[in-house]
Scaffold this active site. Structure first.
Site, short mmCIF file in Angstrom:
data_model
loop_
_atom_site.label_atom_id
_atom_site.label_comp_id
_atom_site.label_asym_id
_atom_site.label_seq_id
_atom_site.Cartn_x
_atom_site.Cartn_y
_atom_site.Cartn_z
N PHE A 1 43.87 21.49 47.07
CA PHE A 1 44.88 22.25 46.32
C PHE A 1 46.25 21.96 46.91
O PHE A 1 46.45 22.10 48.12
CB PHE A 1 44.61 23.76 46.37
CG PHE A 1 45.61 24.53 45.54
CD1 PHE A 1 45.46 24.62 44.16
CD2 PHE A 1 46.72 25.11 46.12
CE1 PHE A 1 46.39 25.29 43.37
CE2 PHE A 1 47.66 25.79 45.35
CZ PHE A 1 47.50 25.88 43.97
N ASP B 1 49.11 18.24 54.19
CA ASP B 1 49.64 19.45 53.56
C ASP B 1 49.28 20.62 54.46
O ASP B 1 48.12 21.06 54.48
CB ASP B 1 49.03 19.59 52.16
CG ASP B 1 49.46 20.87 51.45
OD1 ASP B 1 49.95 21.79 52.13
OD2 ASP B 1 49.27 20.95 50.22
N LYS C 1 54.74 28.85 52.91
CA LYS C 1 54.11 30.14 53.22
C LYS C 1 54.72 30.85 54.43
O LYS C 1 55.73 31.53 54.29
CB LYS C 1 52.60 29.94 53.36
CG LYS C 1 51.97 29.54 52.00
CD LYS C 1 50.48 29.63 52.02
CE LYS C 1 49.83 29.16 50.74
NZ LYS C 1 49.51 30.19 49.79
C1 LIG Z 1 47.56 23.85 50.86
C2 LIG Z 1 48.55 24.33 49.86
N1 LIG Z 1 49.50 23.48 49.43
C3 LIG Z 1 50.43 23.85 48.55
C4 LIG Z 1 50.45 25.12 48.02
C5 LIG Z 1 51.49 25.49 47.00
O1 LIG Z 1 52.44 26.31 47.57
P1 LIG Z 1 53.40 27.16 46.61
O2 LIG Z 1 52.51 28.14 45.90
O3 LIG Z 1 54.38 27.80 47.55
O4 LIG Z 1 54.04 26.22 45.67
C6 LIG Z 1 49.48 26.04 48.44
C7 LIG Z 1 49.47 27.40 47.88
O5 LIG Z 1 48.51 28.14 47.95
C8 LIG Z 1 48.51 25.63 49.37
O6 LIG Z 1 47.56 26.46 49.79
#
Ligand SMILES: Cc1ncc(COP(=O)(O)O)c(C=O)c1O
Length: 412
Positions: free
Chosen positions: A149, A234, A263
């Protein structure tokens, strides 16, 4: 609420808040029918004053719990000083935060934006341009993992390995392939000299709290680099203390070429970052990428304050200890309820309990008992509480969890 549906003065009830939202918001998410109005530490209260202990923390975001005083003080001080100037100019909080994050991570360059998806978008553009410049446009493919994700923009869903998030949005970004997470042979086959980057989470969060298997990430880096591609990690969810380390990559013995953060970086204030090596970062030269509000002094000041606290050695040690305690409690629960629980897993305060029954109904039962948790990947209960959670609060959750799970029966 008036007959016309317009709320009168005074605070709204849960029913009124829900009705107003349902009448006017896009119906793009399924919400729990709970309207939260106030929080402190792990506690949040709904509009009727019912108290909950929050083990989601705004999806692994509110690192210091709800409404920490220092955030209010930092935001107020900076808001009274300088809120936003745009990237036409330099500003001091941005300079200090970039210095801190690059020094700590060992990476060289930082780019600031407003959400995790945007940080991944910058990483994608950087990898594409890096590859393009070295191959006359031939090195553009991206290898990502199944069940991953990475956010909800078109770029982010294109590299997210979940079919259900692609449906209806085709055509996606071309040149993306997905390999099973943790399978080195498949990765080895997928990465050739047309690939600009391998894009992975160190622990798949939405995918069910799945840590990368031992040795996978260093070998993935080796495969990528030996073919001229970059390793992007990520760490939007795992970064900045969540796993008991400054960055999750420390647990896995690898340093990425590009890393994304979000986050906890703003702990509820919208701010995210893309960090890179000097070499990868050079790909995004003047005019190649930007965002109006990214790097604004207000966001940078609060992120700087949060990051300084998150990177404190004693703080990280406490997170790791509390995480071990929590995992121990979940392991005991798994052992005592073998009919309902398959295993406990995760690192630090990013923990999952893989059930033999659907996790959704258990989340509802926990909620009725005053605990907020999250179901992911169908059968996984995800616990990503504020990093300041105490063993006593964990004990309370585990007692409620034991009661809730004892009521569950595995499917025949
Ligand atoms: C691993 C990861 N990458 C990217 C995101 C996306 O972040 P945002 O919701 O701040 O766009 C999330 C959100 O849950 C995530 O868990």
């Amino acid at each position: 609420m008036s007959a016309a549906g317009i709320p009168g003065p005074g605070p709204l009830s849960t029913g009124e808040i829900i009705s107003l939202c349902d009448s006017h918001l896009l119906k793009n998410v399924g919400r729990i029918p709970l309207a939260l109005v106030r929080g402190k530490g792990l506690k949040v209260w709904d509009a009727e004053g019912k108290e909950y202990l929050d083990f989601i923390a705004g999806i692994a975001t509110c690192a210091f719990g709800h409404a920490p005083d220092f955030m209010a003080e930092t935001l107020e001080r900076q808001a009274r000083t300088l809120v936003h100037v745009s990237n036409l100019f330099y500003n001091e909080p941005m300079a200090r935060l970039a210095e801190l994050l690059t020094r700590q991570s060992g990476l060289d360059r930082a780019f600031f934006c407003n959400s995790g998806a945007e940080a991944n978008e910058a990483a994608l553009k950087m990898a594409r341009k890096y590859g393009s410049e070295r191959s006359g446009g031939k090195r553009f493919r991206i290898v990502s993992a199944k069940n991953s994700f990475h956010g909800r923009t078109m770029g982010a869903i294109s590299i997210t390995g979940q079919q259900s998030l692609h449906d209806g949005f085709h055509p996606l970004l071309p040149g993306v392939s997905f390999v099973p997470f943790g399978d080195l042979e498949e990765l080895d086959r997928a990465v050739d000299d047309s690939v600009c980057c391998v894009f992975l989470e160190p622990i798949q969060g939405e995918g069910g709290v799945e840590p990368a298997p031992d040795g996978y990430l260093p070998k993935a880096a080796e495969i990528a680099r030996s073919r001229g591609a970059l390793l992007v990690l990520d760490e939007v969810q795992t970064g900045l203390g969540r796993t008991g380390a400054d960055f999750a990559f420390r647990h896995f013995g690898v340093t990425p070429d590009i890393m994304t953060l979000g986050k906890a970086l703003g702990s509820g204030y919208p701010v995210a970052a893309t960090l890179s090596t000097e070499e990868a970062g050079q790909a995004l030269g003047p005019g190649s990428h930007s965002t109006t509000v990214g790097g604004a002094p207000l966001a940078m000041a609060v992120a700087l304050e949060l990051t300084s606290r998150l990177l404190d050695k004693d703080f990280l040690t406490r997170v790791a200890e509390t995480g071990r305690y929590f995992l121990g409690r979940l392991n005991s629960l798994a052992a005592s309820l073998p009919g309902a629980v398959q295993e406990a897993r995760g690192l630090g305060l990013m923990l999952g309990l893989k059930l033999k029954v659907p996790a959704g109904p258990v989340v509802q039962k926990l909620l009725a008992r005053g605990f907020i948790a999250n179901a992911t990947a169908g059968t996984v209960l995800r616990f990503v509480p504020p990093l300041v959670v105490t063993p006593a609060e964990i004990d309370l959750l585990c007692a409620a969890l034991a009661e809730s799970l004892a009521e569950e029966r595995p499917a025949e």
